[in-house]
Design a protein around this motif. Structure first.
Motif, mmCIF file in Angstrom:
data_model
loop_
_atom_site.group_PDB
_atom_site.id
_atom_site.type_symbol
_atom_site.label_atom_id
_atom_site.label_comp_id
_atom_site.label_asym_id
_atom_site.label_seq_id
_atom_site.Cartn_x
_atom_site.Cartn_y
_atom_site.Cartn_z
ATOM 1 N N ALA A 185 0.960 2.377 -4.975
ATOM 2 C CA ALA A 185 0.904 3.699 -4.344
ATOM 3 C C ALA A 185 0.327 4.729 -5.305
ATOM 4 O O ALA A 185 0.583 4.688 -6.503
ATOM 5 N N ARG A 199 6.873 -12.964 2.883
ATOM 6 C CA ARG A 199 6.022 -11.840 3.309
ATOM 7 C C ARG A 199 4.606 -12.216 3.696
ATOM 8 O O ARG A 199 3.929 -11.466 4.390
ATOM 9 N N MET A 258 -1.735 -1.927 9.303
ATOM 10 C CA MET A 258 -1.600 -2.578 10.615
ATOM 11 C C MET A 258 -0.156 -2.887 10.997
ATOM 12 O O MET A 258 0.229 -2.756 12.162
ATOM 13 N N ASN A 259 0.658 -3.298 10.015
ATOM 14 C CA ASN A 259 2.070 -3.499 10.359
ATOM 15 C C ASN A 259 2.710 -2.157 10.683
ATOM 16 O O ASN A 259 3.457 -2.026 11.656
ATOM 17 N N PRO A 273 0.516 10.141 -2.028
ATOM 18 C CA PRO A 273 0.265 9.008 -1.125
ATOM 19 C C PRO A 273 -1.097 9.117 -0.447
ATOM 20 O O PRO A 273 -1.462 10.179 0.067
ATOM 21 N N VAL A 299 -1.228 -0.897 -1.106
ATOM 22 C CA VAL A 299 0.155 -1.399 -1.018
ATOM 23 C C VAL A 299 0.250 -2.268 0.233
ATOM 24 O O VAL A 299 -0.555 -2.130 1.150
ATOM 25 N N THR A 314 1.694 -0.804 14.085
ATOM 26 C CA THR A 314 2.202 -1.661 15.160
ATOM 27 C C THR A 314 3.678 -1.352 15.411
ATOM 28 O O THR A 314 4.111 -1.214 16.565
ATOM 29 N N LYS A 348 -1.813 6.429 4.755
ATOM 30 C CA LYS A 348 -1.728 6.681 3.300
ATOM 31 C C LYS A 348 -2.280 5.493 2.499
ATOM 32 O O LYS A 348 -3.379 5.082 2.740
HETATM 33 N N1 LIG Z 1 1.223 -6.283 12.793
HETATM 34 C C1 LIG Z 1 0.000 -6.516 13.173
HETATM 35 O O1 LIG Z 1 -0.351 -6.466 14.357
HETATM 36 C C2 LIG Z 1 -1.030 -6.828 12.164
HETATM 37 C C3 LIG Z 1 -0.655 -7.047 10.867
HETATM 38 N N2 LIG Z 1 -1.600 -7.310 9.920
HETATM 39 C C4 LIG Z 1 -1.086 -7.539 8.589
HETATM 40 O O2 LIG Z 1 -0.427 -6.345 8.212
HETATM 41 C C5 LIG Z 1 -0.319 -6.317 6.799
HETATM 42 C C6 LIG Z 1 -0.676 -4.941 6.348
HETATM 43 O O3 LIG Z 1 0.133 -4.027 7.039
HETATM 44 P P1 LIG Z 1 0.560 -2.725 6.286
HETATM 45 O O4 LIG Z 1 1.285 -1.889 7.270
HETATM 46 O O5 LIG Z 1 -0.607 -2.126 5.576
HETATM 47 O O6 LIG Z 1 1.447 -3.275 5.101
HETATM 48 P P2 LIG Z 1 2.977 -3.701 4.941
HETATM 49 O O7 LIG Z 1 3.684 -3.703 6.220
HETATM 50 O O8 LIG Z 1 2.975 -4.933 4.127
HETATM 51 O O9 LIG Z 1 3.518 -2.517 4.007
HETATM 52 C C7 LIG Z 1 3.225 -1.182 4.222
HETATM 53 C C8 LIG Z 1 4.466 -0.363 3.957
HETATM 54 O O10 LIG Z 1 4.547 -0.025 2.581
HETATM 55 C C9 LIG Z 1 5.345 1.148 2.459
HETATM 56 N N3 LIG Z 1 4.707 2.068 1.478
HETATM 57 C C10 LIG Z 1 5.156 2.248 0.203
HETATM 58 N N4 LIG Z 1 4.372 3.144 -0.429
HETATM 59 C C11 LIG Z 1 3.427 3.541 0.435
HETATM 60 C C12 LIG Z 1 2.314 4.437 0.339
HETATM 61 N N5 LIG Z 1 2.026 5.123 -0.767
HETATM 62 N N6 LIG Z 1 1.516 4.594 1.407
HETATM 63 C C13 LIG Z 1 1.762 3.911 2.552
HETATM 64 N N7 LIG Z 1 2.798 3.068 2.698
HETATM 65 C C14 LIG Z 1 3.627 2.856 1.651
HETATM 66 C C15 LIG Z 1 5.415 1.760 3.866
HETATM 67 O O11 LIG Z 1 6.739 1.546 4.336
HETATM 68 P P3 LIG Z 1 7.418 2.475 5.433
HETATM 69 O O12 LIG Z 1 6.480 2.536 6.600
HETATM 70 O O13 LIG Z 1 8.695 1.764 5.727
HETATM 71 O O14 LIG Z 1 7.607 3.811 4.851
HETATM 72 C C16 LIG Z 1 4.407 0.954 4.659
HETATM 73 O O15 LIG Z 1 4.714 0.862 6.013
HETATM 74 C C17 LIG Z 1 -1.270 -7.358 6.269
HETATM 75 O O16 LIG Z 1 -0.530 -8.475 5.844
HETATM 76 C C18 LIG Z 1 -2.088 -7.707 7.482
HETATM 77 O O17 LIG Z 1 -2.609 -8.988 7.385
HETATM 78 C C19 LIG Z 1 -2.925 -7.288 10.216
HETATM 79 C C20 LIG Z 1 -3.348 -7.043 11.487
HETATM 80 C C21 LIG Z 1 -2.435 -6.883 12.574
#
Ligand SMILES: NC(=O)C1=CN([C@@H]2O[C@H](COP(=O)(O)OP(=O)(O)OC[C@H]3O[C@@H](n4cnc5c(N)ncnc54)[C@H](OP(=O)(O)O)[C@@H]3O)[C@@H](O)[C@H]2O)C=CC1
Ligand SMILES: CC(C)(COP(=O)([O-])OP(=O)([O-])OC[C@H]1O[C@@H](n2cnc3c(N)ncnc32)[C@H](O)[C@@H]1OP(=O)([O-])[O-])[C@@H](O)C(=O)NCCC(=O)NCCSC(=O)C[C@@](C)(O)CC(=O)[O-]
Length: 418
Positions: A371, A70, A206-207, A375, A350, A210, A201
């Motif tokens: 979380a 991850r 960013m993921n 949320p 998270v 995207t 939330k």
């Molecule tokens: N992709 C890109 O272009 C970029 C990526 N990054 C990287 O992205 C990562 C961060 O992305 P991010 O989307 O925050 O994290 P992750 O993708 O690691 O995880 C976020 C996921 O957690 C799940 N989730 C569980 N509980 C909650 C809650 N209470 N609130 C919101 N989501 C919850 C959701 O899943 P679900 O949506 O399935 O419901 C959400 O999409 C970092 O590692 C960063 O460095 C940074 C910049 C650009």
């Protein structure tokens, strides 16, 4: 160089030799060995390559199985950054309403001491009032239209409420938590940039944004026939300082304020409200304007970087955080009113690096790991604490400069000269 001295099984020795011979690429080692062994073999290969013997980077408590899936590729070990705490810091927020010890990971001597002093000033003065004003994470693809006329039609199509509803449905199918809030079009010639804003939330998001925007991009291509050039056309704007983020906000837009009585300024900061006002005005406002800076603050990035490192945030987002504005005004009661405005503070509790053991420990110190029950409340609470800590850092550093103590502090705490 050290090959013969390594304690390896025959199978590991064979694998390492193949890595050194270029038969197995670094990133493929996991296909032949378990994750921990793969990390070890890569590290040994680097030792051979660099002709040295590591003493430290092999020592860590990370869960290799998880992080290599991850958080990191081609892992060879971990670096350590010293961790300190500042506080107690009293925060009167909508989400954070208590006194906190703030974890700070840094190698800059004097930084924790400074934030600690700022916390002491804030707490003695009744606590920092903090509010979150906006909470949106953005992603902005760019489309190329065949003509200006098509660009104009596309612009109007994007702005229609029916299109928005369609986009929202598609975007929200990709996530259980994310909500599409708006899509703002910007045109440049025949390129049209769509700035998608989401409530993510508790995730920095960013993921999430995207993935969601990618799905909508395909809808746009199918429904309108607009040609997507790239998923990120830099109107987002991620990890670069940009006026659009300071004007419209990105991540959390947060403001923290405190009014400090004169006696506390004199006693703890060894200066006067007037001298702090003068430093803030000439340095943070005029000096920054003259320099063409995008941040009107002293060292917001210092505090944000230290909290981000400690708490598993994306360190590159310090760029956005650094655009803070610090204001200091004298009141008619001989106090000084100080505030920091952080237009763009991307944070999450998270996802990303927040699940790593040591980072989770730090989030737990603040009571914001994972979380929230509802949320979104954990990440807002976290953002309020970060803003209050930035205010603490600003107050202490401006105080030190007003007292003429900056060089002395760093000579003592940054070079160990007591
Ligand atoms: N992709 C890109 O272009 C970029 C990526 N990054 C990287 O992205 C990562 C961060 O992305 P991010 O989307 O925050 O994290 P992750 O993708 O690691 O995880 C976020 C996921 O957690 C799940 N989730 C569980 N509980 C909650 C809650 N209470 N609130 C919101 N989501 C919850 C959701 O899943 P679900 O949506 O399935 O419901 C959400 O999409 C970092 O590692 C960063 O460095 C940074 C910049 C650009
Ligand atoms: C260093 C201080 C705090 C001394 O400050 P002081 O007032 O001389 O120290 P003090 O011994 O009287 O203690 C006052 C309070 O400071 C704290 N404090 C004091 N010492 C410690 C310590 N060792 N560990 C933890 N906390 C400490 C602590 O809260 C203490 O209260 P107490 O606990 O005693 O009630 C002060 O001079 C200061 O804040 N200096 C500014 C340093 C700073 O902010 N550095 C940040 C980096 S600067 C930089 O990178 C950016 C820059 C400068 O280039 C940006 C720009 O352009 O401006």
């Amino acid at each position: 160089m050290f090959l013969e001295s390594y304690e390896l099984t025959e199978e590991e020795k064979l694998l390492l030799q193949k890595v050194l011979d270029g038969e197995i690429a670094f990133r493929k080692i996991e296909e032949f060995a378990d994750p921990l062994t793969a990390v070890k073999l890569r590290r040994l290969a680097i030792q051979e390559y660099a002709k040295l013997e590591f003493e430290h980077i092999q020592n860590f408590s990370l869960d290799v199985e998880t992080v290599t899936k991850r958080n990191i590729e081609n892992m060879i070990g971990a670096v350590q950054v010293p961790l300190g705490v500042a506080g107690l810091l009293k925060v009167n927020g909508e989400y954070a309403n208590s006194e906190y010890y703030v974890p700070l990971a840094t190698t800059e001597g004097a930084l924790v001491a400074s934030v600690n002093r700022g916390c002491s000033v804030i707490t003695k003065s009744g606590g920092a009032n903090v509010r979150v004003f906006e909470d949106e994470m953005t992603r902005a693809p760019v489309f190329k239209l065949e003509s200006l006329d098509r660009a104009r039609k596309f612009y109007d199509w994007v702005k229609s409420p029916q299109t928005f509803e369609q986009m929202k449905e598609v975007a929200e199918k990709t996530t259980r938590f994310g909500k599409l809030l708006s899509v703002k079009p910007f045109v440049t010639g025949t390129y049209v940039y769509l700035r998608f804003s989401y409530d993510t939330k508790d995730a920095m998001g960013m993921n999430m944004v995207t993935i969601a925007t990618d799905a909508v991009m395909h809808l746009i291509e199918d429904e309108f026939g607009a040609h997507p050039v790239t998923l990120s056309g830099n109107m987002c704007t991620d990890k670069k300082p940009a006026s659009i983020s300071t004007i419209l906000g990105r991540g959390k837009t947060v403001v923290a304020e405190i009014t400090i009585p004169q006696e506390i300024v004199k006693e703890t900061l060894k200066c006067t409200p007037e001298s702090m006002f003068e430093v803030n005005y000439s340095k943070n406002l005029l000096g920054s304007a003259r320099a063409g800076a995008m941040g009107f603050n002293a060292h917001a990035a210092n505090i944000i970087a230290a909290i981000y490192l400690a708490c598993g945030q994306d360190a590159a987002h310090v760029v956005e955080g650094s655009t803070a504005i610090t204001s200091m005004e004298l009141t008619k009661y001989e106090e000084i009113h100080c505030s920091v405005t952080l237009p763009a503070l991307p944070v999450g509790t998270v996802g990303g690096g927040t699940g790593l053991g040591t980072q989770r420990d730090c989030l737990n110190i603040l009571g914001v790991s994972g979380a929230g029950d509802t949320p979104g409340i954990n990440s807002r609470k976290f953002a309020e604490i970060v803003a209050a800590a930035v205010l603490a850092g600003e107050i202490s550093l401006i105080g030190a400069q007003a007292a003429g103590h900056l060089a002395r502090a760093h000579a003592q705490l940054g070079r160990g000269k007591f």
